[in-house]
Write a protein that holds these residues in place. Structure first.
Motif, PDB file in Angstrom:
ATOM      1  N   LEU A  26      25.040   0.666  33.867  1.00 26.19           N
ATOM      2  CA  LEU A  26      25.774  -0.538  34.264  1.00 26.19           C
ATOM      3  C   LEU A  26      26.897  -0.768  33.251  1.00 26.19           C
ATOM      4  O   LEU A  26      26.651  -0.932  32.053  1.00 26.19           O
ATOM      5  N   ILE A  27      28.134  -0.778  33.767  1.00 24.41           N
ATOM      6  CA  ILE A  27      29.314  -0.888  32.903  1.00 24.41           C
ATOM      7  C   ILE A  27      29.796  -2.330  32.827  1.00 24.41           C
ATOM      8  O   ILE A  27      30.244  -2.800  31.795  1.00 24.41           O
ATOM      9  N   GLY A  28      29.748  -3.017  33.953  1.00 23.39           N
ATOM     10  CA  GLY A  28      30.268  -4.384  33.996  1.00 23.39           C
ATOM     11  C   GLY A  28      30.299  -4.872  35.421  1.00 23.39           C
ATOM     12  O   GLY A  28      29.608  -4.325  36.284  1.00 23.39           O
ATOM     13  N   GLY A  29      31.126  -5.902  35.691  1.00 24.49           N
ATOM     14  CA  GLY A  29      31.202  -6.385  37.056  1.00 24.49           C
ATOM     15  C   GLY A  29      31.763  -7.787  37.147  1.00 24.49           C
ATOM     16  O   GLY A  29      32.190  -8.381  36.152  1.00 24.49           O
ATOM     17  N   ALA A  30      31.763  -8.274  38.386  1.00 24.74           N
ATOM     18  CA  ALA A  30      32.082  -9.684  38.659  1.00 24.74           C
ATOM     19  C   ALA A  30      30.766 -10.240  39.213  1.00 24.74           C
ATOM     20  O   ALA A  30      30.534 -10.256  40.406  1.00 24.74           O
ATOM     21  N   PHE A  31      29.886 -10.645  38.294  1.00 21.64           N
ATOM     22  CA  PHE A  31      28.483 -10.839  38.639  1.00 21.64           C
ATOM     23  C   PHE A  31      28.174 -12.104  39.413  1.00 21.64           C
ATOM     24  O   PHE A  31      27.152 -12.185  40.068  1.00 21.64           O
ATOM     25  N   SER A  32      29.051 -13.099  39.253  1.00 22.68           N
ATOM     26  CA  SER A  32      28.627 -14.403  39.753  1.00 22.68           C
ATOM     27  C   SER A  32      29.836 -15.246  40.166  1.00 22.68           C
ATOM     28  O   SER A  32      30.943 -15.053  39.666  1.00 22.68           O
ATOM     29  N   ILE A  33      29.592 -16.178  41.052  1.00 20.88           N
ATOM     30  CA  ILE A  33      30.628 -17.142  41.429  1.00 20.88           C
ATOM     31  C   ILE A  33      30.932 -18.053  40.239  1.00 20.88           C
ATOM     32  O   ILE A  33      32.016 -18.608  40.117  1.00 20.88           O
ATOM     33  N   ASP A  34      29.984 -18.165  39.335  1.00 21.18           N
ATOM     34  CA  ASP A  34      30.119 -19.004  38.134  1.00 21.18           C
ATOM     35  C   ASP A  34      30.409 -18.074  36.943  1.00 21.18           C
ATOM     36  O   ASP A  34      29.513 -17.389  36.429  1.00 21.18           O
ATOM     37  N   PHE A  35      31.685 -18.043  36.514  1.00 15.24           N
ATOM     38  CA  PHE A  35      32.096 -17.059  35.506  1.00 15.24           C
ATOM     39  C   PHE A  35      31.381 -17.268  34.170  1.00 15.24           C
ATOM     40  O   PHE A  35      31.039 -16.300  33.487  1.00 15.24           O
ATOM     41  N   LYS A  36      31.154 -18.512  33.816  1.00 10.76           N
ATOM     42  CA  LYS A  36      30.455 -18.796  32.542  1.00 10.76           C
ATOM     43  C   LYS A  36      29.054 -18.167  32.543  1.00 10.76           C
ATOM     44  O   LYS A  36      28.618 -17.576  31.564  1.00 10.76           O
ATOM     45  N   LEU A  37      28.413 -18.327  33.665  1.00  7.73           N
ATOM     46  CA  LEU A  37      27.075 -17.739  33.820  1.00  7.73           C
ATOM     47  C   LEU A  37      27.155 -16.217  33.745  1.00  7.73           C
ATOM     48  O   LEU A  37      26.321 -15.560  33.099  1.00  7.73           O
ATOM     49  N   ALA A  38      28.163 -15.670  34.401  1.00  6.77           N
ATOM     50  CA  ALA A  38      28.344 -14.208  34.383  1.00  6.77           C
ATOM     51  C   ALA A  38      28.563 -13.724  32.953  1.00  6.77           C
ATOM     52  O   ALA A  38      28.008 -12.697  32.538  1.00  6.77           O
ATOM     53  N   GLU A  39      29.350 -14.473  32.201  1.00 12.81           N
ATOM     54  CA  GLU A  39      29.640 -14.071  30.813  1.00 12.81           C
ATOM     55  C   GLU A  39      28.374 -14.103  29.952  1.00 12.81           C
ATOM     56  O   GLU A  39      28.110 -13.162  29.190  1.00 12.81           O
ATOM     57  N   SER A  40      27.601 -15.177  30.071  1.00 10.38           N
ATOM     58  CA  SER A  40      26.403 -15.265  29.218  1.00 10.38           C
ATOM     59  C   SER A  40      25.368 -14.217  29.643  1.00 10.38           C
ATOM     60  O   SER A  40      24.691 -13.615  28.813  1.00 10.38           O
ATOM     61  N   PHE A  41      25.312 -13.969  30.928  1.00 10.63           N
ATOM     62  CA  PHE A  41      24.393 -12.940  31.440  1.00 10.63           C
ATOM     63  C   PHE A  41      24.789 -11.561  30.898  1.00 10.63           C
ATOM     64  O   PHE A  41      23.962 -10.803  30.398  1.00 10.63           O
ATOM     65  N   ALA A  42      26.090 -11.275  30.970  1.00 15.25           N
ATOM     66  CA  ALA A  42      26.580  -9.972  30.499  1.00 15.25           C
ATOM     67  C   ALA A  42      26.371  -9.825  28.990  1.00 15.25           C
ATOM     68  O   ALA A  42      26.060  -8.728  28.506  1.00 15.25           O
ATOM     69  N   ALA A  43      26.497 -10.942  28.262  1.00 15.70           N
ATOM     70  CA  ALA A  43      26.265 -10.890  26.808  1.00 15.70           C
ATOM     71  C   ALA A  43      24.809 -10.540  26.535  1.00 15.70           C
ATOM     72  O   ALA A  43      24.498  -9.751  25.638  1.00 15.70           O
ATOM     73  N   LYS A  44      23.917 -11.108  27.311  1.00 24.46           N
ATOM     74  CA  LYS A  44      22.494 -10.811  27.147  1.00 24.46           C
ATOM     75  C   LYS A  44      22.212  -9.315  27.386  1.00 24.46           C
ATOM     76  O   LYS A  44      21.388  -8.708  26.712  1.00 24.46           O
ATOM     77  N   LEU A  45      22.937  -8.744  28.344  1.00 27.01           N
ATOM     78  CA  LEU A  45      22.761  -7.315  28.636  1.00 27.01           C
ATOM     79  C   LEU A  45      23.539  -6.433  27.654  1.00 27.01           C
ATOM     80  O   LEU A  45      23.513  -5.212  27.760  1.00 27.01           O
ATOM     81  N   GLU A  46      24.274  -7.093  26.742  1.00 25.97           N
ATOM     82  CA  GLU A  46      25.113  -6.408  25.756  1.00 25.97           C
ATOM     83  C   GLU A  46      26.159  -5.517  26.420  1.00 25.97           C
ATOM     84  O   GLU A  46      26.452  -4.405  25.973  1.00 25.97           O
ATOM     85  N   LEU A  47      26.727  -6.023  27.509  1.00 28.08           N
ATOM     86  CA  LEU A  47      27.817  -5.294  28.162  1.00 28.08           C
ATOM     87  C   LEU A  47      29.122  -5.587  27.427  1.00 28.08           C
ATOM     88  O   LEU A  47      29.271  -6.644  26.805  1.00 28.08           O
ATOM     89  N   ASP A  48      30.054  -4.674  27.523  1.00 25.39           N
ATOM     90  CA  ASP A  48      31.387  -4.853  26.949  1.00 25.39           C
ATOM     91  C   ASP A  48      32.057  -6.035  27.676  1.00 25.39           C
ATOM     92  O   ASP A  48      32.263  -5.972  28.887  1.00 25.39           O
TER      93      ASP A  48
END
Ligand code: NAD
Length: 369
Positions: A26-48
């Motif tokens: 998993l490289i990244g994505g546009a994970f959620s309609i809520d960008f803040k949530l997407a950012e914190s989620f991606a940080a948890k996964l340690e994505l770039d």
């Protein structure tokens, strides 16, 4: 991934499944309609964090600035239904392979267009009919194609859930559920969400096509716009008949998908809540029970298990098998027929949903698919 964030139901299944065969990162994505949530989620996964995007447009634009060997190769679309078509179309046109959730679109015209674009772009396009990834479903497909139950004469697929019961009786609660909103779900709730899985399972396991349906839908209330229950009689391409029974108001049912196929020599029965058992009933003989990873199973089944027999596999593994099929297709390796559901299965599913709705609207008449 697009959609499938921490605020979603199905995203976690895709993420775990993608890892199962050591074929995807998993490289990244546009994970959620809520960008803040997407950012914190991606940080948890340690994505770039530079690969975490606000919108699909941003994703496509930024990924294209990268050299081809660094760019994302495959995008999973796991958003609500109404976004599948436009997102998949954009992604295919931008040169990505696509793994899209079902129902693949909201109309068959859109699905056919995606099929044409995928063919033109020579892209792999998978539609995640997850249940086709179960080892015992694949065993069922192999046994039917080898003639072990003889000529098919009856199919019965049931998909019963009860989760809409606590919602449907209160108009305010209904508004919170996108699957009951035609602008988000498309023209059907029950048949589009789960009836279509049952339809796919019948065509997948039997290798037959369902040529026409006679469908009776239930919306339960006059002010509820979409079906929450329905039964469809089927006529199949070999002249046999069957039924799909689907409901989201089968009170207290969980995810009770079952399929039974009967031929003139015997039958095969499988249920999703006990997926490691395949029951083979045989005319005049005791019933046999097949289990995954045994010497007596088909090569396709053996390819679909990771551990020796006796280690139960479930929904994540089933989706993992589909991801492995997609990886093989992208790498142009050999793979078994049925290793992953294709866009044509998405097109067939949309045609089924439309035929079922038409049949019901015309007063329960036979409708061709
Ligand atoms: P959900 O509502 O739980 O999650 C939807 C996700 O999409 C959320 O993360 C949401 O923030 C995100 N999203 C919404 N709009 C977006 C946008 N414009 N850009 C980026 N992200 C956006 O829905 P779900 O239950 O996870 O269902 C998603 C899809 O998966 C549906 O099409 C559904 O039919 C399908 N599904 C399939 C299976 C299966 O067995 N294959 C099971 C469940 C759901």
């Amino acid at each position: 991934m697009v959609g499938g964030g921490s605020d979603s139901l199905i995203g976690v299944v895709h993420r775990i499944a993608a890892n199962m065969g050591d074929n995807f990162n998993l490289i990244g994505g546009a994970f959620s309609i809520d960008f803040k949530l997407a950012e914190s989620f991606a940080a948890k996964l340690e994505l770039d964090h530079t690969r975490v995007y606000k919108t699909i447009d941003d994703l496509i634009k930024s990924e294209h600035l990268l050299p081809e060997n660094e760019r994302m190769q495959v995008i999973t679309v796991a958003t609500p239904n109404f976004l599948h078509y436009s997102m998949s179309k954009q992604l295919l046109e931008a040169g990505f392979h696509v793994i899209c959730e079902k129902p693949v679109t909201t109309t068959s015209e859109e699905a056919i267009e995606l099929q044409q674009i995928a063919e033109r772009r020579q892209a792999v396009f998978a539609v995640t009919h997850t249940y086709t990834g179960y080892p015992m479903v694949r065993q069922m497909k192999s046994m039917i194609s080898e003639g072990m139950i003889g000529k098919i004469q009856k199919v019965d697929a049931q998909y019963y859930q009860g989760w809409i019961n606590p919602v449907i009786h209160d108009p305010e609660e209904r508004k919170k559920v996108w699957r009951l909103d035609p602008s988000k779900a498309g023209s059907s709730c029950c048949m589009g969400d789960i009836g279509v899985h049952a339809f796919n399972m019948v065509e997948y396991t039997t290798g037959l096509t369902i040529d026409s349906v006679l469908c009776d839908l239930n919306m339960l209330y006059d002010d509820n716009l979409l079906d929450v229950d329905g039964s469809s009689f089927l006529r199949l391409s070999n002249g046999s008949k069957g039924i799909i029974r689907a409901s989201q108001i089968a009170t207290a049912e969980e995810n009770n998908l079952r399929i039974a196929v009967y031929g003139d020599k015997g039958g095969l029965k499988w249920e999703q809540e006990n997926p490691n058992y395949l029951y083979h009933v045989i005319e005049g003989q005791p019933m046999q029970v097949y289990k995954p990873g045994n010497p007596y199973t088909s090569d396709f089944e053996k390819k679909s298990v990771k551990l020796p027999s006796g280690h139960p596999e479930g929904i994540f593994d089933a989706m993992g098998n589909i991801y492995n099929g997609v990886a093989a297709a992208i790498r142009e390796e050999d793979y078994f027929d049925g290793a992953y559901p294709k866009i044509i299965d998405g097109v067939r599913g949309m045609r089924f949903i439309e035929a079922a709705l038409k049949s019901n609207a015309k007063g329960q008449v036979w409708e061709e698919i």
